[in-house]
Design a protein around this motif. Structure first.
Motif, mmCIF file in Angstrom:
data_model
loop_
_atom_site.group_PDB
_atom_site.id
_atom_site.type_symbol
_atom_site.label_atom_id
_atom_site.label_comp_id
_atom_site.label_asym_id
_atom_site.label_seq_id
_atom_site.Cartn_x
_atom_site.Cartn_y
_atom_site.Cartn_z
ATOM 1 N N GLU A 119 0.891 -1.077 -0.064
ATOM 2 C CA GLU A 119 0.001 0.081 0.003
ATOM 3 C C GLU A 119 0.875 1.235 -0.003
ATOM 4 N N ALA A 120 1.965 1.363 0.906
ATOM 5 C CA ALA A 120 2.902 2.334 0.990
ATOM 6 C C ALA A 120 3.268 2.758 -0.274
ATOM 7 N N ALA A 121 4.019 1.575 -0.709
ATOM 8 C CA ALA A 121 4.635 1.711 -2.143
ATOM 9 C C ALA A 121 3.961 2.271 -3.117
ATOM 10 N N LEU A 122 2.676 1.847 -3.270
ATOM 11 C CA LEU A 122 1.634 2.295 -4.169
ATOM 12 C C LEU A 122 1.276 3.771 -4.124
ATOM 13 N N ALA A 123 1.008 3.917 -2.695
ATOM 14 C CA ALA A 123 0.964 5.396 -2.505
ATOM 15 C C ALA A 123 1.928 6.259 -2.867
ATOM 16 N N ARG B 132 4.519 10.223 -6.540
ATOM 17 C CA ARG B 132 5.808 10.379 -7.229
ATOM 18 C C ARG B 132 5.354 10.944 -8.640
ATOM 19 N N GLU B 133 4.130 10.194 -9.240
ATOM 20 C CA GLU B 133 3.719 10.571 -10.654
ATOM 21 C C GLU B 133 3.133 11.667 -10.465
ATOM 22 N N ASP B 134 2.309 11.970 -9.526
ATOM 23 C CA ASP B 134 1.539 13.354 -9.542
ATOM 24 C C ASP B 134 2.493 14.475 -9.243
ATOM 25 N N ALA C 225 3.102 17.325 -11.910
ATOM 26 C CA ALA C 225 3.039 18.790 -11.240
ATOM 27 C C ALA C 225 4.388 19.545 -11.927
ATOM 28 N N ALA C 226 5.394 18.868 -11.706
ATOM 29 C CA ALA C 226 6.834 19.380 -12.121
ATOM 30 C C ALA C 226 6.810 19.805 -13.571
ATOM 31 N N SER D 289 -6.872 13.864 0.681
ATOM 32 C CA SER D 289 -6.840 12.540 1.313
ATOM 33 C C SER D 289 -5.476 11.903 1.403
ATOM 34 N N ARG D 290 -4.519 12.475 0.370
ATOM 35 C CA ARG D 290 -3.217 12.097 0.382
ATOM 36 C C ARG D 290 -2.336 12.618 1.839
#
Length: 2037
Positions: free
Chosen positions: A1378-1382, A1387-1389, A1393-1394, A1415-1416
């Motif tokens: 779960e943590a890795a997925l989050a 990172r993708e977001d 954004a970058a 939520s994050r």
């Protein structure tokens, strides 16, 4: 306005080449066709048209370029011609011949001739605003050249001569508005054009390399990115749409409104922090009307329940999701009193269903008081809520050892994105007025009233009811009014954001008997609000909402009343209502606020007419070009069609005129009528008409006409050259902008959906380059989004724009802009390996787009088309008005506006469900146009050309052009249609035999034909050509070529009795050939394609066919391509599909492995005795050997047979393979038992081995179609998600062994690696990190607070230790995942954004993003806490001894290992009619048995290398080395661990479960060991059974509910096919343990040792080895493994052994070349329990595993003991020494002094009835109390689960005791004793005996922090510490709900085991043995009853010392004076008389 360019020719060209030209204007380019082999002259003769919306400027330029076209390289520019359009703009027409210039601007000899026309705008159209031209945003250089098939690409209507630009010649595409794609029909090695006018872009035979070459070639000259290649969806339905035709909708049945099964399960775990003192709380769970209660817990503010409730519903989804789920806590409820409400929590079921996995798990619901909104939080309930629909699988986290989540704030029960702090808000729903209501009473009553009273009244008494969050409010009733005016608002008070999504607004008719709904509208709060940073609160209106429902005709019992309630699709306009919604957040601190949440109704002021927009006159035009497929039931009477919009056009029941006569308001300037909508224009009412400028009479229905017979089932109306028309004028508020924005977004979404379907199809059919197509889709999306931003920002100041309009526009523009940016970014990230992930992301975009496009505020009502017969409404179609709305700007136009659309009429309401809804009532070809009356100039422009208008005769002179009442077509073309019906597959089973007798009926225009009937098959190969001669089509030839009408194909099942049964329907579009075209490549002959067949909304198979439409010219049919005559004399005059069209065949051999038949059910009541299997494919087949006696041995004697067959080269066209089982009865009779169709043979295709690899590379294997082990790594390895290894290695659990398999490994620190070359031996070494870890552990130990024993004694460990340790590991892995997925998501977001840094940072997080952000953050906090916990956990874990683990699968083993079908497949045999439900769940009832076997197919001839292999048995073919199928005796050992979440079976909401095991005929019932009243029972049982495979191979494990009276009920069961497991190569007989040991809890279970297993595997796989070498090495094949070689026996002596080495190899068996596959580890699997009465819905889960041992092998040892751990008996001794600072409650009667009579009460949670009290310390004046009092609490405790076990009877009526498991918590309370009234509760503390804060050393150091900040303080466990002494605080809540300190207690806790307690017994209180000494209490504490005087003296003296002294002095003084006065007279007299005397 339009610019037309006619490119005639280019002269004086040099050389010989293929030429192509490009014409560009305003950045928009068109290409000509390619002229091949041109010499000096190229005659293009093509016309291009640009529709434009702003004037042509004099300085604008037209550019023309001529190229030499190259198929491989980039096209070379010959020359360019540029021309300024000044002259054209002035004169409107210009013909030019001029020379071209080259790149250096020098003139060359080549000249071009063009003719340019410019049609200027017509004055009647009104003013066109600037900027409406379709300019491409941000594209000044005109570089946007059809790079993608975008929305802008639709302006290529071919006009006049030449080839229509709607097609493309030789693969050069000219794009179309909504055409599917470009490179579609590139065939194998043929240069073929993209058949865009055909139904699909690409025939199913598609050679990818060829396509790619074409792509590159085209890319060369068009600048075409290879990404935009559209591939044909092999199963798509009519995906291509051309300029004049719309896509028909194939799904006929309305989806909503049908009831579905739902199960809602709720576990109420516990409650915390309930507000109130010493409560007895009960939790009430309420869903809709159903209520269930937990048991009552006494005297506690934090009760623990752990009770499970299940609610079952059978309702439509909409009703289900609107139900409110309410959790309430009630204080002291009993039989006599209802109790007081503490607080409630509400949410709707839809919110739960929209959660991931449809559930909230272990979340805290925050309670609030509905009667007092200022009160704040009333406590929390921890619960699990799950909503399961049919077929939903819910993954519940493992329930074994839940640690108590004490972090309430981080785990609140709220959906993602909802803030933790919710505020109260007022929701204002304002109801202004309604219009157009229908009659709701019979006219008879009205006439009676009129006769008596003399007044005429409206027949409806309306009021509006608003329902929200379980509350309802009503407006007043407006008596007798069709146009009621309320002006009232309904006010709800609810938490914001609300967890209820919809507000239901319903107009109802008030009636004395019962009120009925007139119409319903749902307001979705998500659509009228935005929760982003720049979001807005819910707002709406004032806006009209349209309501739809049943037909307006009033009947006493309305059969479609459900439609008026909002269920299902409304079939008629009912009314419209003017409403608005607003929300105001309340400040609960202000004093004026009303604290109750009762619904209030208040009056509001009226709003002006113009507030909702300016009223405009709209014009609707429709033409009926064709009416066919009319159901024969209604074909005998004349039929007419009526079109209505709102009430306009409705002649039967539309007019409900208000009795108060209204005057029409004429506008001064323009002649527009501002009529009210309900003052309808009737066809025959002339007084309505004459007002407007010679206004037209609306014609809303076609003249009645008698149908003509088409065939046995259908009729058609003879609309040949004369097509009837309708037109209606109506008046509505002009809110077109809303619909325009919606249309733009819908078109982008449609385009995108089409592209995504393409991508999925490419992936599904495993074609090359799906990533290119996905990039193209993203490119289109970003262009579309930018286009939206430029277009939508207009008409900002339009009248009637509401706040929602403005806010929505802003948020849509932000969202679209961000979506465009993200699409661009993702496009750059799409790679071959990321396609699937990115596809998911892009699908989210699609959902977002669809969500945005749905406009919540209505404007123009939908259009209804009704078929009328005998003045009755028969069938209808509903067409959204936005789809046919006209706009000058193309993107804003509705997708069906001005286009011919195939419309299918269906029956209204419930009649339209099921079979009645699938059959077509009528098929219409309709043309519709809706727009402003002043824009109606072009309303006929989209019709097929070649007609004359026929207008109604008029008497009065008319200014405006009158629309025609019919169109007369004078152009007629004659065609021949050839339908090549090849085959169908996977059809619906329509007969009781489980098969069908299918035939297909093909409809085209007014013609129909049928194929022959093929009996008993689901995969018919008709191979039949149907020829339709003399098909007359009306219109222009060129248009018909591009836009032929659609073909409808219906498949039926022929029945001997009664009419044929409908199976399904599909649409197709023929390829058209005009008489002047050549019949040959590239377009002809057409290719066969798959068409998806639909039955209602579900798919019912595929049809493989091709259709061509050939024009019959002057020479008649003789000119058409010849048709071969019938070839098969047996079939009679049936024409076969011609050679060029039928697929190319190759010779294949299909080998079939016949293993056996299982579980065959009876046929016609007779048992199956001698079955046989027939295999058939493409007309060839093979029969199995006959099973002589099915009962004795159901296996076949001959294992492998084969047959040869001719199959198409293209795998996609392979026909299905049919498996049929027949029973051979006496006298040569055969009975069909059941059948199975293998639809795809792809997985059985054998591929030859690839010899290029090194020697351990993949040898070919038939393993379920996968190629195994390329370069040593098995791709098909089912990889466990729980394997505890980093993903980069291929090693398996436990992490101690790493096998390096790469050819060139990257050397890592942790492994010792030897570099391999292709032939060397791989060396594997154990990690060198072990020692380091040991050291680390020791260090950690020092940090930990509580020292543990270093090593637990091995004898303490049992199987459960292993189980719980494994579950802990499982949870850790899941958490890490779960943590890795989050993290990855984050990172993708961040990347997005970058990369989108050019976007302003505040613009980026739009709605969707913001929610995520919040939520994050929430989840991040959670993660921190979790990781903090996990950290502790790992520390704990590492400090524990290393326990060997097993694998806990939270699913069935079959799901993990592909059903164990590695070589033996199971085919379900079906018989009986298929169910009509969408889900396949019903198919389970049709299963009549199973065939076990396999297939292998390969092309002939086969290479000899395979057959030459050593030991090749030619009889076994490709099935070498499979075991024999003789009967075998097996010992089956079933271990049942536990069950979870069982469905309650008793009235009390519990069950009494026990296990039943069936295998063959033997059955084991464990009835006497049932577990009382438990839904999560721990069985811990092992069952041994003997079985003989194959007769007894299906194991059924059932859980039953024990009942005292009556039969026991089945809760659920699970079935396991043991045979597949037994024979599987994964070795599922006995799981391989993690380590080998010969004694203890982890003893080796298998009778074969690891070394024996390894030797056997090597022998079977013909491997070299195993060779054991020195130094702990073993070599297998060419691998070397290393490991330990010592083992300890029972006595602790070490011995040498190879078993560890062998085990290491077995654990890495999947890495062995050629034969390796993952061997099953020691495990526990979790299987769902299912109940046949509730198909598809889990009834609970069971954890278990199965071991199997062949009886001919050594017998296994005794079964391991997994019986549930017995709880250990403990005794907790609590000594209460002293209290201090206890608050003083009592006031002294006399003195007012504060004091308390203190005593302390204590109990263990769950044992309230055993509570113990100290004696009373009377009259404590300082809060100090001395007790020296001992409590003794004996209890049973389960160490592993950290729970106390209590067994007690639930009530006096209970039969037996129920076992409860409750957390170990000690409650201590301090009370004030009262003699006459109830004792007063002062404070309490609850200590969790596993984790509680260490007591303070002194009373001073003890503070309230010990309770409030418990998480941060060091905690101890009494089970480790054994004895603790200290001070702890007592706390309670004050009036403001704040925690306050109410005292301190000094206590000593001493835990002893029962044995220790027995040795040193103690007494309760201060009794013997081991008495405590009496407390030293001050004297005042003596009872005043004993020495009241003394007590009073002491009390008075202590308080009033001074007063007493003064009082005494005064008394003495008074006494003295009294005596003085008393004695003075006598003394005086004495003195006097004495003197005298």
């Amino acid at each position: 306005m339009a610019l037309l360019v006619h490119l005639k020719m280019v002269r004086d060209l040099r050389g010989k080449a293929d030429r192509i030209a490009k014409v560009t204007f305003r950045g928009l380019s068109f290409y000509t066709r390619v002229l091949e082999n041109c010499e000096d002259e190229a005659r293009f003769d093509e016309m291009f048209r640009w529709p434009i919306a702003s004037r042509v400027d004099e300085n604008e330029i037209l550019e023309l370029q001529v190229f030499n076209y190259s198929k491989i390289f980039t096209n070379r520019v010959i020359g360019t011609f540029r021309m300024v359009l000044q002259k054209v703009a002035e004169e409107g027409h210009l013909e030019v011949t001029d020379t071209l210039i080259d790149d250096n601007n020098t003139a060359i000899g080549t000249s071009v001739t063009v003719d340019i026309k410019y049609t200027t705008m017509d004055g009647t159209v009104g003013v066109w605003s600037d900027g409406e031209f379709l300019d491409v945003p941000g594209d000044p250089e005109g570089t946007f050249q059809f790079e993608t098939d975008s929305l802008l690409s639709g302006h290529s209507h071919g006009s006049g001569s030449g080839v229509s630009p709607g097609r493309s010649i030789h693969g050069i595409p000219t794009f179309r508005k909504a055409g599917k794609g470009v490179f579609s029909a590139m065939k194998l090695h043929k240069s073929k054009s993209s058949r865009d006018d055909h139904k699909k872009d690409e025939p199913a035979t598609l050679d990818m390399e060829d396509l790619d070459r074409k792509a590159l070639r085209l890319g060369g000259f068009v600048g075409l990115d290879p990404d935009c290649i559209s591939l044909a969806s092999v199963t798509a339905v009519t995906t291509n749409v051309s300029n004049k035709r719309s896509k028909p909708d194939i799904k006929m049945e309305p989806s909503s409104g049908r009831p579905v099964d739902y199960q809602i399960s709720i576990t109420v775990v516990e409650a915390r922090q309930l507000v109130g003192l010493n409560m007895d709380p009960v939790v009430c769970v309420e869903i809709g009307e159903d209520k269930k209660y937990t048991s009552m817990k006494e005297s506690t503010n934090c009760p623990y329940y752990n009770e499970y409730f299940v609610f079952d519903f059978h309702v439509p989804p909409d009703v289900m999701f609107d139900k409110i789920l309410k959790l309430s806590v009630i204080h002291s409820k009993n039989l006599l009193r209802s109790g007081t409400l503490v607080g409630t929590f509400k949410l709707d079921v839809g919110t739960v269903y929209s959660q991931p996995e449809h559930q909230f798990y272990h979340k805290w619901a925050m309670l609030s008081d509905p009667d007092d909104i200022t009160a704040g939080c009333k406590g929390y309930i921890k619960c699990d809520i799950a909503v399961v629909g049919k077929g939903d699988n819910i993954k519940t986290p493992h329930k074994a050892n839940e640690t108590d989540e004490d972090d309430i704030e981080g785990n609140l029960l709220l959906p993602e994105g909802v803030p933790l702090e919710r505020q109260w808000a007022r929701f204002y729903v304002k109801i202004y007025r309604a219009e157009g209501l229908p009659k709701m009473n019979t006219s008879i009553m009205a006439n009676v009233k009129k006769a008596f009273i003399g007044e005429n009244r409206d027949l409806v008494d309306p009021y509006v009811q608003v329902v929200f969050a379980g509350q309802r409010g009503k407006t007043s009733v407006q008596k007798s009014s069709y146009e009621p005016i309320w002006n009232e608002q309904v006010v709800f008070t609810e938490m914001f954001p609300p967890l209820c999504k919809r507000i239901k607004v319903q107009i109802r008719d008030s009636d004395k008997v019962n009120d009925v709904a007139i119409g319903t509208h749902f307001i979705d709060l998500r659509k009228i609000a935005n929760d982003g940073d720049k979001g807005f609160l819910p707002t709406m209106g004032p806006a009209w909402v349209n309501m739809y429902g049943s037909t307006r005709h009033y009947t006493l019992i309305d059969e479609h009343q459900d439609l008026n309630e909002g269920l299902g699709e409304g079939v008629s306009f009912r009314a419209r209502l003017l409403i608005s919604v607003a929300v105001e957040i309340l400040d609960t601190t202000s004093t004026e606020i009303v604290s109750s949440t009762e619904v209030q109704v208040e009056p509001v002021s009226n709003i002006s007419e113009s507030a909702t927009g300016k009223i405009e006159e709209f014009f609707l035009f429709g033409s009926f070009l064709e009416a066919t497929m009319i159901d024969r039931k209604i074909g005998d009477k004349p039929i007419s069609f009526e079109v209505t919009i709102g009430n306009y056009g409705n002649q039967i029941d539309g007019v409900s005129k208000p009795t108060a006569a209204k005057k029409k308001k004429k506008k001064e300037g323009g002649g527009e009528s501002d009529e009210e909508e309900s003052e309808l224009i009737q066809q025959n009412s002339s007084e309505d008409e004459a007002d407007d400028d010679g206004d037209l009479v609306s014609v809303s229905s076609t003249p009645p006409m008698k149908p003509v017979i088409t065939d046995r089932n259908y009729f058609h109306l003879p609309y040949f050259e004369k097509k009837p028309c309708i037109y209606i004028k109506s008046w509505w508020q002009d809110q077109r902008r809303r619909l325009y924005n919606s249309n733009i977004m819908d078109k982008i979404a449609d385009k995108m959906e089409e592209g995504l379907n393409d991508v999925q199809e490419v992936i599904k059919t495993e074609k090359a380059y799906p990533e290119r197509r996905l990039r193209g889709v993203l490119e289109e999306l970003s262009t579309g989004c930018n286009r939206f931003v430029t277009l939508a920002n207009k008409d900002q100041n339009q009248a009637g724009r509401t706040k929602l309009d403005k806010e929505r526009l802003k948020s849509c523009m932000r969202e679209m802009e961000s979506m465009g940016q993200q699409a661009k970014l993702i496009r750059s990230q799409v790679k071959r390996n990321t396609v699937r992930d990115k596809l998911k992301m892009v699908q989210n975009f699609l959902h977002r787009l669809r969500f945005l496009a749905d406009e919540p505020q209505h404007s123009i009502p939908d259009v209804f088309v009704w078929m009328m017969s005998n003045n009755k409404r028969i069938a209808y179609a509903r067409i959204p008005s936005k789809d046919i709305l006209y706009s000058i700007v193309d993107e804003e136009t509705g997708k069906d506006c001005g286009k011919v659309k195939a419309v299918f009429l269906r029956l209204p309401g419930k009649k339209g469900f099921g079979p009645a809804g699938w059959t077509v009532q009528a098929k219409m070809e309709m043309y519709l146009w809706l727009g402003l009356n002043k824009q109606r100039k072009d309303f006929l422009s989209g019709l097929p050309n070649g007609f004359e208008e026929n207008k109604a005769p008029r008497t009065s002179p008319c200014l405006q052009s009158v629309p025609p009442i019919s169109l007369v077509y004078n152009m007629k073309q004659v065609f021949q249609l050839r339908a090549h019906m090849y085959q169908a597959r996977s059809l619906f089973a329509a007969d009781s035999s489980g098969l069908s007798d299918p035939f297909a009926r093909v409809f085209f225009s007014t013609h129909s034909q049928v194929t022959e009937v093929l009996s008993e098959t689901l995969c018919p190969t008709w191979d039949q050509l149907l020829v339709f001669d003399d098909v007359e089509l009306f219109g222009e030839a060129g248009e018909l070529r591009d836009d032929p009408p659609i073909i409808v194909v219906e498949v039926y099942d022929q029945d001997t009795v009664g009419k044929a049964e409908f199976i399904g329907r599909t649409f197709a579009k023929p390829i058209t050939k005009m008489c002047d075209e050549h019949y040959g490549p590239p377009r002809f002959p057409p290719q066969l394609e798959y068409y998806q067949i639909y039955r209602g909304n579900s798919t019912a198979g595929d049809l493989l066919a091709a259709f061509e439409l050939l024009q019959i010219g002057q020479g008649g049919r003789a000119e058409l391509p010849p048709i071969d005559g019938p070839t098969d004399s047996e079939r009679g005059p049936i024409l076969p599909v011609p050679m060029g069209i039928r697929p190319i065949l190759s010779r294949y051999r299909i080998e079939v492995l016949f293993w056996g038949l299982r579980d065959l059910k009876r046929v016609n009541l007779a048992q199956v005795d001698r079955p046989r299997v027939d295999i058939e494919c493409a007309g060839r087949g093979v029969q199995s050997a006959l099973i002589q006696n099915y009962k004795k041995n159901p296996n076949f004697s001959t294992l492998v047979k084969w047959f040869e067959v001719d199959l198409p080269e293209n795998e996609l066209l392979h026909p299905p393979l049919n498996v049929r089982v027949v029973d051979c009865r006496a006298f040569g009779r055969y009975t069909l038992v059941g059948s199975h169709a293998v639809t795809s043979l792809r997985r059985f295709i054998y591929s030859t081995p690839d010899k290029t690899h090194n020697n351990w590379a993949s040898a070919a294997r038939l393993m379920n179609g996968y190629m195994v082990l390329t370069n040593g790594g098995s791709q098909s390895r089912p990889c466990s998600p729980y394997s505890r290894t980093p993903p980069r290695t291929l090693s398996r659990p436990a992490g101690d062994v790493t096998v390096n398999m790469d050819a060139d490994p990257s050397v890592r620190k942790m492994d010792t690696v030897v570099k391999l070359d292709a032939t060397s031996d791989a060396v594997v070494k154990v990690d060198v990190n072990e020692e380091k870890e040991e050291k680390k552990r020791k260090k950690k130990k020092k940090k930990g607070e509580v020292e543990e024993d270093d090593e637990t004694d091995e004898s303490m460990l049992d199987w459960w230790s292993k189980y719980f340790a494994s579950i802990e590991t499982l949870m850790e892995i899941l958490r890490a995942q779960e943590a890795a997925l989050a993290e990855a998501e984050e990172r993708e977001d961040q990347e997005i954004a970058a990369e989108g840094a050019d976007i302003k940072p505040d613009d980026l997080p739009v709605k969707g993003f913001k929610g995520k952000e919040k939520s994050r953050d929430k989840s991040r906090n959670k993660e921190k806490k979790k990781s903090h916990h996990a950290g502790e956990g790992t520390e704990k874990h590492s400090s524990k001894p290393k326990v060997d683990e097993l694998l806990v699968y939270n699913k069935e083993l079959e799901a993990e290992y592909d059903n164990f079908e590695d070589w033996l497949h199971t085919f379900n045999l079906y018989r009986g009619k298929a169910g009509d439900d969408d889900e396949a769940a019903l198919d389970d009832d049709r299963i009549v048995g199973r065939f076990k076997g396999s297939m292998c197919m390969y092309k002939l001839p086969l290479s000899e290398e395979i057959t030459r292999e050593v030991g090749f048995d030619p009889n076994m073919g490709m099935f070498q080395s499979i075991p024999h199928n003789d009967p075998i005796n097996v010992l089956v050992r079933i271990f049942v661990v536990r069950a979870t979440d069982l469905h309650p079976a008793d009235v009390n909401g519990k069950a009494d479960p026990y296990v039943v095991i069936k295998l063959g005929k033997s059955e084991l019932k464990d009835k006497e060991n049932y577990i009382s009243k438990q839904l999560n029972p721990v069985f811990g049982k092992a069952f041994d059974m003997e079985a003989t495979f194959p007769m007894e191979s299906m194991l059924t494990v059932s859980v039953y509910d024990w009942d005292l009276v009556g039969t026991d009920d089945l809760i659920g069961e699970t079935k396991i096919d043991l045979e597949n497991r037994f024979y599987s190569k994964h070795r599922a007989t006995c799981g391989i343990a993690n380590s080998y040991s010969v004694h203890g809890y982890n003893v080796w279970r298998d009778p074969m040792k690891p070394s024996q297993i390894l030797a056997k595997l090597c022998k079977e796989g013909k491997l070299d080895g195993p060779h054991y070498g020195p130094g702990g090495r073993v070599k297998v094949a060419n691998r070397v493994f290393m490991g330990t070689t010592e083992i300890e026996d029972e006595n602790g002596l070490k011995k040498q052994t190879d078993e560890h080495l062998a085990l290491t190899v077995l654990k890495h068996w999947e890495e062995i070349p050629r034969v390796g596959c993952k061997l099953i580890p020691e495990h526990v699997e979790t299987r769902p329990l299912l109940n046949p009465d509730h198909p598809g819905i889990e009834q609970g889960r069971i954890e278990m595993w199965v071991d199997m041992f062949p009886m001919d092998m050594p017998a296994p040892g005794p079964a391991i003991d997994i019986s549930p751990r017995k709880p250990k008996k403990y005794e907790l001794r609590v000594i209460i020494w002293n209290t201090d600072e206890v608050i003083l409650e009592d006031d002294d009667y006399f003195t007012g002094e504060k004091s308390s009579d203190i005593f302390v009460r204590g109990w263990l949670k769950g044992q309230q009835e055993d509570k113990q009290d100290t004696d009373v310390h009377y009259h404590s004046l300082t809060g100090e109390g001395n007790f020296n009092w001992r409590f003794v609490f004996p209890f049973d405790y389960l160490m592993a689960e950290e729970k106390i076990v209590i067994s007690k009877k639930e009530s006096m009526f209970s039969w037996d005791e129920t076992e409860y498991k409750i957390p170990a918590r000690l409650t201590l309370q301090v009370w004030d004793a009262d003699h006459f009234s109830a004792d007063d509760f002062l404070g309490a503390i609850e200590l969790d005996l596993n984790r509680f804060p260490r007591g303070a050393k002194t009373a001073k150091q003890c503070s309230i922090n010990m309770v409030q900040n418990q998480a941060e303080l060091p905690c101890i466990s009494i089970f480790k510490q054994k004895r603790v002494k200290g001070w702890w605080p007592f706390v309670a809540r004050d009036e403001n709900d704040e925690m306050e300190l109410t005292g301190k207690v000094e206590a000593e806790l001493h835990l002893m085991s029962a044995e220790e307690a027995e040795k040193s017994p103690v007494g309760l209180g201060r009794n013997e043995p081991d008495p405590l000494e009496k407390p030293n209490r001050p004297n005042t504490s003596l009872s005043w009853m004993l020495s009241p005087v003394r007590v009073v003296c002491i009390l008075v003296w202590r308080q009033y010392k001074l007063h007493c002294a003064l009082l005494l002095g005064a008394v003495l003084g008074l006494l003295f004076l009294g005596l003085l006065f008393f004695s003075l007279p006598s003394a005086l007299s004495y003195k006097i008389f004495n003197i005298a005397g």
